[in-house]
Write an enzyme that holds these catalytic residues in place. Structure first.
Site, PDB file in Angstrom:
ATOM      1  NE  ARG A  70      -4.036  -1.689   0.114  1.00 56.32           N
ATOM      2  CZ  ARG A  70      -5.119  -1.612  -0.829  1.00 56.32           C
ATOM      3  NH1 ARG A  70      -4.813  -1.231  -2.008  1.00 56.32           N
ATOM      4  NH2 ARG A  70      -6.000  -2.363  -0.915  1.00 56.32           N
ATOM      5  CB  ALA A  82     -11.770  -4.649  -0.074  1.00 56.94           C
ATOM      6  CD  GLU A  98     -12.461  -5.894  -6.184  1.00 53.79           C
ATOM      7  OE1 GLU A  98     -11.496  -6.456  -5.855  1.00 53.79           O
ATOM      8  OE2 GLU A  98     -12.497  -5.159  -7.002  1.00 53.79           O
ATOM      9  CD  GLU A 102      -8.644  -7.729  -3.962  1.00 47.63           C
ATOM     10  OE1 GLU A 102      -8.740  -8.247  -2.662  1.00 47.63           O
ATOM     11  OE2 GLU A 102      -8.669  -6.643  -4.429  1.00 47.63           O
ATOM     12  CD  GLU A 146      -6.251  -5.892  -7.170  1.00 49.67           C
ATOM     13  OE1 GLU A 146      -6.768  -5.416  -6.155  1.00 49.67           O
ATOM     14  OE2 GLU A 146      -6.687  -6.636  -7.800  1.00 49.67           O
TER      15      GLU A 146
END
Length: 190
Positions: A70, A82, A98, A102, A146
């Site tokens: 992050r 999320a 999601e 993920e 991601e």
């Protein structure tokens, strides 16, 4: 449960003007001039966000988490799956999406646990927290930018991760404590 709209004439502020400052891919920033209850004026810096979903998913008595870097924090963070809502997207469908993107997991049942604002002092981001049950594993397909690692922790391990600061974001802490409450009462609730 969507947060209620509430007004208190003794405290309400009235927007006099809005000045757009920044328009990004995810957020926008504006400065509102507001009339205060005493007749004075003040400036309010407001971050507009499309809203998000988060999923509390338990599989084989373990919470499903993802670890990702992050930038705003300058470190990695363990979080429940999320992501932000796309324009016009139904939060329930976004939660399913999601979870699958993920983690690779799909679910047989999913329900809204609670909706909450992340930082109402300056942002309008509303997160819808779902509970997913009847999980089936599959292939994760994260977004192009991601990079995630999947973790599955027991309740005790998750509580230790909160205590140590490895889990420090509000939505994940809320999910861990909702799971703990479920273990004590037999139902998911906040």
């Amino acid at each position: 449960m969507k947060p209620i709209s509430y007004s208190n004439p003794k405290l309400d502020e009235v927007t006099v003007s809005t000045k757009p400052v920044f328009e990004g891919n995810i957020i926008s920033l504006q400065i509102d001039t507001v009339k205060l209850p005493d007749g004075g004026t003040a400036s309010r810096e407001i971050v507009r966000h499309p809203g998000a979903v988060a999923v509390l998913a338990i599989h084989d008595d373990k919470i499903i988490l993802v670890d990702q870097y992050r930038q705003a924090m300058g470190r990695c963070e363990l979080e429940i799956p999320a992501g932000k809502l796309e324009k016009g997207e139904d939060p329930l469908e976004a939660a399913k999406r999601e979870l699958q993107e993920e983690t690779g997991y799909t679910c047989q049942q999913i329900r809204l646990l609670h909706s909450f604002y992340t930082s109402p002092g300056f942002a309008d981001e509303l997160i819808h927290l779902y509970v997913a049950e009847g999980l089936e594993s599959g292939e994760a397909v994260p977004d192009e930018d991601e990079f995630l690692e999947l973790y599955e922790l027991t309740l005790q391990e998750a509580l230790e991760a909160v205590k140590s600061g490895r889990i420090s974001d509000a939505k994940t802490i809320m999910a861990v404590y909702a799971w703990k409450l479920q273990q004590l009462t037999g139902e998911f609730r906040i």
